[in-house]
Design an enzyme around this catalytic site. Structure first.
Site, PDB file in Angstrom:
ATOM      1  N   ARG A  90       0.624  -1.216   0.002  1.00  0.00           N
ATOM      2  CA  ARG A  90      -0.065  -0.074   0.090  1.00  0.00           C
ATOM      3  C   ARG A  90       0.657   1.332   0.129  1.00  0.00           C
ATOM      4  O   ARG A  90       0.431   2.186  -0.011  1.00  0.00           O
ATOM      5  CB  ARG A  90      -0.855   0.108   1.159  1.00  0.00           C
ATOM      6  CG  ARG A  90      -2.295  -0.108   1.124  1.00  0.00           C
ATOM      7  CD  ARG A  90      -2.956  -0.255   2.339  1.00  0.00           C
ATOM      8  NE  ARG A  90      -4.205   0.189   2.324  1.00  0.00           N
ATOM      9  CZ  ARG A  90      -5.197  -1.014   2.480  1.00  0.00           C
ATOM     10  NH1 ARG A  90      -5.033  -2.054   2.442  1.00  0.00           N
ATOM     11  NH2 ARG A  90      -6.439  -0.642   2.975  1.00  0.00           N
ATOM     12  N   ARG A 129     -21.938  -2.557   3.211  1.00  0.00           N
ATOM     13  CA  ARG A 129     -21.175  -3.651   3.340  1.00  0.00           C
ATOM     14  C   ARG A 129     -21.412  -4.538   4.678  1.00  0.00           C
ATOM     15  O   ARG A 129     -21.466  -3.793   5.868  1.00  0.00           O
ATOM     16  CB  ARG A 129     -19.624  -3.543   3.159  1.00  0.00           C
ATOM     17  CG  ARG A 129     -18.763  -4.889   3.492  1.00  0.00           C
ATOM     18  CD  ARG A 129     -17.195  -4.695   3.333  1.00  0.00           C
ATOM     19  NE  ARG A 129     -16.683  -3.739   3.853  1.00  0.00           N
ATOM     20  CZ  ARG A 129     -15.408  -3.243   3.382  1.00  0.00           C
ATOM     21  NH1 ARG A 129     -14.701  -3.950   2.509  1.00  0.00           N
ATOM     22  NH2 ARG A 129     -15.242  -1.948   3.855  1.00  0.00           N
ATOM     23  N   ARG A 163     -17.896  -3.476   9.786  1.00  0.00           N
ATOM     24  CA  ARG A 163     -16.809  -3.024  10.240  1.00  0.00           C
ATOM     25  C   ARG A 163     -16.760  -1.784  11.106  1.00  0.00           C
ATOM     26  O   ARG A 163     -17.376  -0.834  10.563  1.00  0.00           O
ATOM     27  CB  ARG A 163     -15.783  -2.999   9.092  1.00  0.00           C
ATOM     28  CG  ARG A 163     -14.989  -4.320   8.698  1.00  0.00           C
ATOM     29  CD  ARG A 163     -14.306  -4.088   7.491  1.00  0.00           C
ATOM     30  NE  ARG A 163     -13.304  -3.017   7.215  1.00  0.00           N
ATOM     31  CZ  ARG A 163     -12.813  -3.058   6.318  1.00  0.00           C
ATOM     32  NH1 ARG A 163     -12.517  -4.265   5.356  1.00  0.00           N
ATOM     33  NH2 ARG A 163     -11.830  -2.260   5.819  1.00  0.00           N
ATOM     34  N   ARG A 174      -9.617   7.138   4.389  1.00  0.00           N
ATOM     35  CA  ARG A 174      -9.095   6.107   3.643  1.00  0.00           C
ATOM     36  C   ARG A 174      -8.832   6.402   2.240  1.00  0.00           C
ATOM     37  O   ARG A 174      -8.007   5.777   1.581  1.00  0.00           O
ATOM     38  CB  ARG A 174     -10.024   4.671   3.940  1.00  0.00           C
ATOM     39  CG  ARG A 174      -9.623   4.004   5.348  1.00  0.00           C
ATOM     40  CD  ARG A 174     -11.078   3.112   5.830  1.00  0.00           C
ATOM     41  NE  ARG A 174     -11.262   2.011   4.837  1.00  0.00           N
ATOM     42  CZ  ARG A 174     -12.675   1.426   4.773  1.00  0.00           C
ATOM     43  NH1 ARG A 174     -13.323   1.925   5.672  1.00  0.00           N
ATOM     44  NH2 ARG A 174     -12.568   0.569   3.971  1.00  0.00           N
TER      45      ARG A 174
HETATM   46  P1  AP5 Z   1     -15.007  -5.468  -0.758  1.00  0.00           P
HETATM   47  O1  AP5 Z   1     -14.601  -6.606  -1.694  1.00  0.00           O
HETATM   48  O2  AP5 Z   1     -15.187  -5.591   0.610  1.00  0.00           O
HETATM   49  O3  AP5 Z   1     -13.891  -4.181  -0.831  1.00  0.00           O
HETATM   50  P2  AP5 Z   1     -12.671  -4.167  -0.759  1.00  0.00           P
HETATM   51  O4  AP5 Z   1     -11.640  -3.468  -1.805  1.00  0.00           O
HETATM   52  O5  AP5 Z   1     -11.795  -5.508  -0.128  1.00  0.00           O
HETATM   53  O6  AP5 Z   1     -12.574  -2.841   0.401  1.00  0.00           O
HETATM   54  P3  AP5 Z   1     -11.824  -2.580   1.995  1.00  0.00           P
HETATM   55  O7  AP5 Z   1     -12.768  -1.534   2.390  1.00  0.00           O
HETATM   56  O8  AP5 Z   1     -11.766  -4.001   2.562  1.00  0.00           O
HETATM   57  O9  AP5 Z   1     -10.454  -2.112   1.483  1.00  0.00           O
HETATM   58  P4  AP5 Z   1      -9.632  -1.400   2.445  1.00  0.00           P
HETATM   59  O10 AP5 Z   1      -8.477  -1.284   1.595  1.00  0.00           O
HETATM   60  O11 AP5 Z   1     -10.217   0.020   2.611  1.00  0.00           O
HETATM   61  O12 AP5 Z   1      -9.650  -2.124   3.921  1.00  0.00           O
HETATM   62  P5  AP5 Z   1      -8.590  -3.126   4.395  1.00  0.00           P
HETATM   63  O13 AP5 Z   1      -9.299  -4.196   5.003  1.00  0.00           O
HETATM   64  O14 AP5 Z   1      -7.523  -3.749   3.305  1.00  0.00           O
HETATM   65  O15 AP5 Z   1     -16.211  -4.846  -1.251  1.00  0.00           O
HETATM   66  C1  AP5 Z   1     -16.902  -3.658  -0.756  1.00  0.00           C
HETATM   67  C2  AP5 Z   1     -18.419  -3.740  -0.775  1.00  0.00           C
HETATM   68  O16 AP5 Z   1     -18.900  -3.573  -2.310  1.00  0.00           O
HETATM   69  C3  AP5 Z   1     -18.920  -5.092  -0.305  1.00  0.00           C
HETATM   70  O17 AP5 Z   1     -20.131  -5.197   0.395  1.00  0.00           O
HETATM   71  C4  AP5 Z   1     -19.197  -5.984  -1.803  1.00  0.00           C
HETATM   72  O18 AP5 Z   1     -20.369  -7.005  -1.537  1.00  0.00           O
HETATM   73  C5  AP5 Z   1     -19.458  -4.722  -2.802  1.00  0.00           C
HETATM   74  N1  AP5 Z   1     -18.951  -4.973  -4.228  1.00  0.00           N
HETATM   75  C6  AP5 Z   1     -17.781  -5.563  -4.418  1.00  0.00           C
HETATM   76  N2  AP5 Z   1     -17.621  -5.697  -5.472  1.00  0.00           N
HETATM   77  C7  AP5 Z   1     -18.681  -5.013  -6.199  1.00  0.00           C
HETATM   78  C8  AP5 Z   1     -19.321  -4.641  -7.722  1.00  0.00           C
HETATM   79  N3  AP5 Z   1     -18.354  -5.070  -8.344  1.00  0.00           N
HETATM   80  N4  AP5 Z   1     -20.462  -4.081  -7.811  1.00  0.00           N
HETATM   81  C9  AP5 Z   1     -21.242  -3.456  -6.550  1.00  0.00           C
HETATM   82  N5  AP5 Z   1     -20.802  -4.024  -5.350  1.00  0.00           N
HETATM   83  C10 AP5 Z   1     -19.670  -4.621  -5.063  1.00  0.00           C
HETATM   84  O19 AP5 Z   1      -7.830  -2.083   5.668  1.00  0.00           O
HETATM   85  C11 AP5 Z   1      -8.275  -1.675   6.470  1.00  0.00           C
HETATM   86  C12 AP5 Z   1      -7.337  -0.894   7.405  1.00  0.00           C
HETATM   87  O20 AP5 Z   1      -6.281  -1.541   7.729  1.00  0.00           O
HETATM   88  C13 AP5 Z   1      -6.531   0.249   6.568  1.00  0.00           C
HETATM   89  O21 AP5 Z   1      -7.447   1.590   6.499  1.00  0.00           O
HETATM   90  C14 AP5 Z   1      -5.266   0.235   7.290  1.00  0.00           C
HETATM   91  O22 AP5 Z   1      -5.579   0.900   8.463  1.00  0.00           O
HETATM   92  C15 AP5 Z   1      -5.172  -0.998   7.722  1.00  0.00           C
HETATM   93  N6  AP5 Z   1      -4.221  -1.772   6.396  1.00  0.00           N
HETATM   94  C16 AP5 Z   1      -4.477  -2.782   5.970  1.00  0.00           C
HETATM   95  N7  AP5 Z   1      -3.515  -3.202   4.922  1.00  0.00           N
HETATM   96  C17 AP5 Z   1      -2.650  -2.347   5.164  1.00  0.00           C
HETATM   97  C18 AP5 Z   1      -1.218  -2.006   4.803  1.00  0.00           C
HETATM   98  N8  AP5 Z   1      -0.772  -2.771   3.703  1.00  0.00           N
HETATM   99  N9  AP5 Z   1      -0.398  -0.877   5.085  1.00  0.00           N
HETATM  100  C19 AP5 Z   1      -0.931  -0.090   5.971  1.00  0.00           C
HETATM  101  N10 AP5 Z   1      -2.050  -0.143   6.702  1.00  0.00           N
HETATM  102  C20 AP5 Z   1      -2.767  -1.343   6.392  1.00  0.00           C
HETATM  103 MG    MG Z   2     -11.169  -5.725   1.822  1.00  0.00          MG
END
Ligand code: AP5
Ligand code: MG
Length: 225
Positions: A90, A129, A163, A174
């Protein structure tokens, strides 16, 4: 098929939704740093204690913490069968650290795939979600409701969770973090000739088809340069 891929995209792009499908379809494992950090927060581990407030504020957890988490996970034997990185790297330093750790293990990335979704669609995706409390299967109030209301399609569970960071204010933060710190890794991978893209605005099944075509090595089908 042991391929290693990165799914890149803003919050709500569909990384987790698609990673779970590709995991089932291709026998790869989903490595989601978000899921790993949420598990650490729930378990109250030292990593979880450090990450909790940062995640709740929609900011990025420091590189050294996340790099450590992913290095431990990639070192486990099941990662040899191929993995899908969801939410990592990221930042440019995370991408550089990933290259180093893969080179040390004689592994490489086969595809880095950007899921392109307009900012305007993301807030609705995230605010609708929810997931099954028992098995983690993901849903959306409007776009992906369970077949039977209140019952998980996958395991029959009847309790669902949302969440803590899925509120309009945190989503904005974000998204800002994504544009400021994560989008700069796109040119990093483009320069290596590794970057592909799919239209993440399409319906969920259509996005899966585009990603599957890339994994199978088919040129064209849904791929945008
Ligand atoms: P979903 O598939 O859940 O989307 P996603 O891309 O996984 O979104 P996230 O919110 O999980 O991403 P994020 O990057 O903010 O969170 P993460 O957990 O990685 O889809 C979303 C919704 O839309 C669902 O309800 C689905 O049904 C629907 N949907 C999906 N596709 C669709 C379509 N084509 N059409 C219509 N609807 C659709 O990170 C969380 C936190 O963790 C970060 O903010 C940070 O604090 C920390 N973190 C995680 N990784 C790192 C890292 N590498 N470095 C630093 N901090 C990190
Ligand atoms: Mg995700």
């Amino acid at each position: 098929m042991a391929v290693n891929i990165v799914l890149l995209g803003p919050p709500g792009a569909g990384k987790g939704t698609q990673a779970k499908r590709l995991q089932d379809q291709f026998g790869l494992i989903q490595l989601s740093t978000g899921d790993m950090l949420r598990a650490a927060v729930a378990a109250g581990t030292p990593v979880g204690v450090k990450a909790k407030a940062i995640m709740a504020a929609g900011q990025l957890v420091p590189d050294e913490i996340v790099i450590g988490v992913i290095a431990d996970r990639i070192a486990q034997p099941d990662a040899r069968n191929g993995f899908i990185l969801d939410g990592f790297p990221r930042t440019v330093p995370q991408a550089e650290a990933l290259d180093k750790m893969l080179a040390q293990k004689g592994l490489r990335l086969d595809h880095v795939i950007e899921m392109k979704v307009d900012d305007g669609a993301l807030v609705e995706r995230i605010s609708g979600r929810f997931a099954c409390k028992k098995c983690g299967a993901g849903y959306h109030d409007r776009f992906q409701p369970p077949k039977r209301a209140g019952v998980c399609d996958n395991c029959g569970g009847t309790e669902f969770v949302r969440r803590a960071d899925d509120n309009a204010e945190t989503v904005k933060k974000r998204l800002d973090e994504y544009h400021a710190k994560t989008a700069p890794i796109l040119p990093y991978y483009r320069a290596k000739g590794a970057l592909k893209a799919v239209d993440g605005m399409a319906e969920i099944d259509a996005v899966t088809a585009s990603l599957s075509a890339i994994l199978r090595g088919a040129a064209g089908a849904g791929v945008r340069a």
